[in-house]
Design an enzyme around this catalytic site. Structure first.
Site, PDB file in Angstrom:
ATOM      1  N   ASP A 190     104.883   3.017 -10.533  1.00 21.22           N
ATOM      2  CA  ASP A 190     105.607   2.664  -9.314  1.00 21.22           C
ATOM      3  C   ASP A 190     107.020   3.240  -9.341  1.00 21.22           C
ATOM      4  O   ASP A 190     107.763   3.134  -8.365  1.00 21.22           O
ATOM      5  CB  ASP A 190     105.619   1.156  -9.082  1.00 21.22           C
ATOM      6  CG  ASP A 190     106.265   0.367 -10.206  1.00 21.22           C
ATOM      7  OD1 ASP A 190     106.688   0.977 -11.207  1.00 21.22           O
ATOM      8  OD2 ASP A 190     106.343  -0.875 -10.082  1.00 21.22           O
ATOM      9  N   SER A 191     107.361   3.902 -10.437  1.00 20.24           N
ATOM     10  CA  SER A 191     108.601   4.687 -10.504  1.00 20.24           C
ATOM     11  C   SER A 191     108.624   5.754  -9.422  1.00 20.24           C
ATOM     12  O   SER A 191     109.698   6.283  -9.087  1.00 20.24           O
ATOM     13  CB  SER A 191     108.741   5.346 -11.881  1.00 20.24           C
ATOM     14  OG  SER A 191     107.549   6.027 -12.258  1.00 20.24           O
ATOM     15  N   ASP A 210     100.018   1.612 -11.763  1.00 24.55           N
ATOM     16  CA  ASP A 210     100.958   0.493 -11.716  1.00 24.55           C
ATOM     17  C   ASP A 210     100.663  -0.409 -10.526  1.00 24.55           C
ATOM     18  O   ASP A 210     100.555   0.067  -9.389  1.00 24.55           O
ATOM     19  CB  ASP A 210     102.392   1.025 -11.559  1.00 24.55           C
ATOM     20  CG  ASP A 210     103.215   0.849 -12.813  1.00 24.55           C
ATOM     21  OD1 ASP A 210     102.867  -0.017 -13.639  1.00 24.55           O
ATOM     22  OD2 ASP A 210     104.215   1.560 -12.963  1.00 24.55           O
ATOM     23  N   LYS A 263      98.252  -1.457 -14.670  1.00 23.97           N
ATOM     24  CA  LYS A 263      99.363  -1.963 -15.486  1.00 23.97           C
ATOM     25  C   LYS A 263     100.115  -3.043 -14.720  1.00 23.97           C
ATOM     26  O   LYS A 263     100.410  -2.878 -13.539  1.00 23.97           O
ATOM     27  CB  LYS A 263     100.321  -0.841 -15.882  1.00 23.97           C
ATOM     28  CG  LYS A 263     101.493  -1.328 -16.760  1.00 23.97           C
ATOM     29  CD  LYS A 263     102.285  -0.163 -17.336  1.00 23.97           C
ATOM     30  CE  LYS A 263     103.224   0.470 -16.341  1.00 23.97           C
ATOM     31  NZ  LYS A 263     104.293  -0.477 -15.857  1.00 23.97           N
ATOM     32  N   GLU A 316     103.527  -5.823 -14.999  1.00 26.50           N
ATOM     33  CA  GLU A 316     104.765  -6.181 -15.682  1.00 26.50           C
ATOM     34  C   GLU A 316     104.787  -7.689 -15.946  1.00 26.50           C
ATOM     35  O   GLU A 316     104.382  -8.481 -15.101  1.00 26.50           O
ATOM     36  CB  GLU A 316     105.977  -5.790 -14.842  1.00 26.50           C
ATOM     37  CG  GLU A 316     106.155  -4.288 -14.684  1.00 26.50           C
ATOM     38  CD  GLU A 316     107.429  -3.929 -13.933  1.00 26.50           C
ATOM     39  OE1 GLU A 316     108.241  -4.836 -13.655  1.00 26.50           O
ATOM     40  OE2 GLU A 316     107.610  -2.741 -13.613  1.00 26.50           O
ATOM     41  N   GLU A 369     109.618  -1.554 -23.034  1.00 30.05           N
ATOM     42  CA  GLU A 369     110.673  -0.769 -22.381  1.00 30.05           C
ATOM     43  C   GLU A 369     112.072  -1.295 -22.690  1.00 30.05           C
ATOM     44  O   GLU A 369     112.354  -2.483 -22.565  1.00 30.05           O
ATOM     45  CB  GLU A 369     110.472  -0.734 -20.860  1.00 30.05           C
ATOM     46  CG  GLU A 369     111.546   0.084 -20.148  1.00 30.05           C
ATOM     47  CD  GLU A 369     111.231   0.413 -18.706  1.00 30.05           C
ATOM     48  OE1 GLU A 369     112.080   1.060 -18.058  1.00 30.05           O
ATOM     49  OE2 GLU A 369     110.150   0.046 -18.226  1.00 30.05           O
TER      50      GLU A 369
END
EC number: 2.1.2.11
Length: 279
Positions: free
Chosen positions: A44-45, A83, A113, A115, A182
């Site tokens: 999602d970056s 993501d 993925k 978070e 991270e």
């Protein structure tokens, strides 16, 4: 044949480092496949490095699916991990499962993925129990950047370090196949890596992680205004592209491009007949 989850776990067992990069489009995915990258993260970056958002919070499922499909079409060998965007898995395990399923069924990803740690373990378990592989992500979690008061190193105190260790173990227990660590102290990342059986993938978490992931725009030098501390630039594409575009514009302006080499021509007889018709 694509890289499998089992192969990534075997790489950890054999102490073979895992190199992962992000990709957001078809040609980049082709290049990463050609270079032998075993897993690609459609991160999602993309919200920040492709769409120009200030953070990843604004990224939607539709944004992700659009780019995910392009990457899947461009890659034949890499494991594709997608993501899950902000607020697409937070409400309930069922919401998480439905959206994860879209990435697999509609987008063609092989894994997703999420978070978070303890707070998302129930969502991870629900998704995994239905046969969808999940990668975890702890430490600096960009979707929580407002709560974390910016992009800061996490786990620097005893309490926060212990909390991250607990997060990692909760994700492993929930069935995650790997965890991104991270922006945390290298020593803490090493402890987490040694304490769990699944691969850890570092980004700003030191050399003891089982693998590394980088945002491709950062490591290729696409931007000049900001370079993360954890990034090593392997190219200067911003400089190379700027130079190429400037040369193109200059040649067009002065009439040096295109030349006969880049042009198509008519057969002489056809040209003569055409001139008779129009002149």
């Amino acid at each position: 044949m694509r890289t499998t989850i089992s192969q990534l776990k075997e790489m950890k067992q054999n102490k073979q480092k895992i190199a992962i990069l992000t990709a957001y489009d078809y040609p980049t995915a082709q290049i990463l496949d050609k270079a032998g990258i075993p897993a690609i993260l459609v991160g999602d970056s993309l919200g920040m490095v492709v769409l120009g958002y200030d953070s990843t919070v604004s990224v939607t499922m539709e944004d992700m699916l659009h780019h995910l499909k392009a990457v899947v079409r461009g890659s034949q060998k890499a494991l594709i991990i997608a993501d899950m965007p902000f607020m697409t898995y937070h409400l309930s395990p069922e919401q998480a499962l439905l959206n994860a399923g879209r990435f697999i069924q509609e987008g063609g990803a092989q894994a997703v993925k999420l978070e978070g740690g303890v707070n998302v373990a129930d969502k991870v378990k629900r998704i995994v129990d239905c046969g969808i592989p999940v990668m975890g992500h702890i430490g600096l979690t960009p979707q929580s950047v407002n709560q974390l008061s910016g992009f800061k190193v996490q786990g620097k105190t005893l309490a926060t370090a212990l909390s991250l260790i607990e997060d990692a173990k909760a994700l492993e227990k929930a069935g995650a196949f790997a965890i991104v660590l991270e922006t945390m102290p290298a020593e803490l990342a090493a402890i987490i890596t040694a304490g769990i059986s699944i691969p850890t993938i570092g980004i700003g978490a030191g050399e003891e992680c089982d693998g590394q992931v980088q945002v491709i725009s950062d490591m290729l030098g696409m931007f000049t205004d900001f370079v993360p501390k954890h990034t090593k630039r392997y190219a200067d594409l911003n400089g190379s592209i700027t130079k190429a575009v400037s040369e193109y514009a200059a040649e067009v302006t002065k009439g040096a491009f295109p030349t006969l080499k880049e042009s198509f021509t008519l057969d002489k007889k056809v040209l003569e007949e055409l001139k008779k018709c129009v002149l």
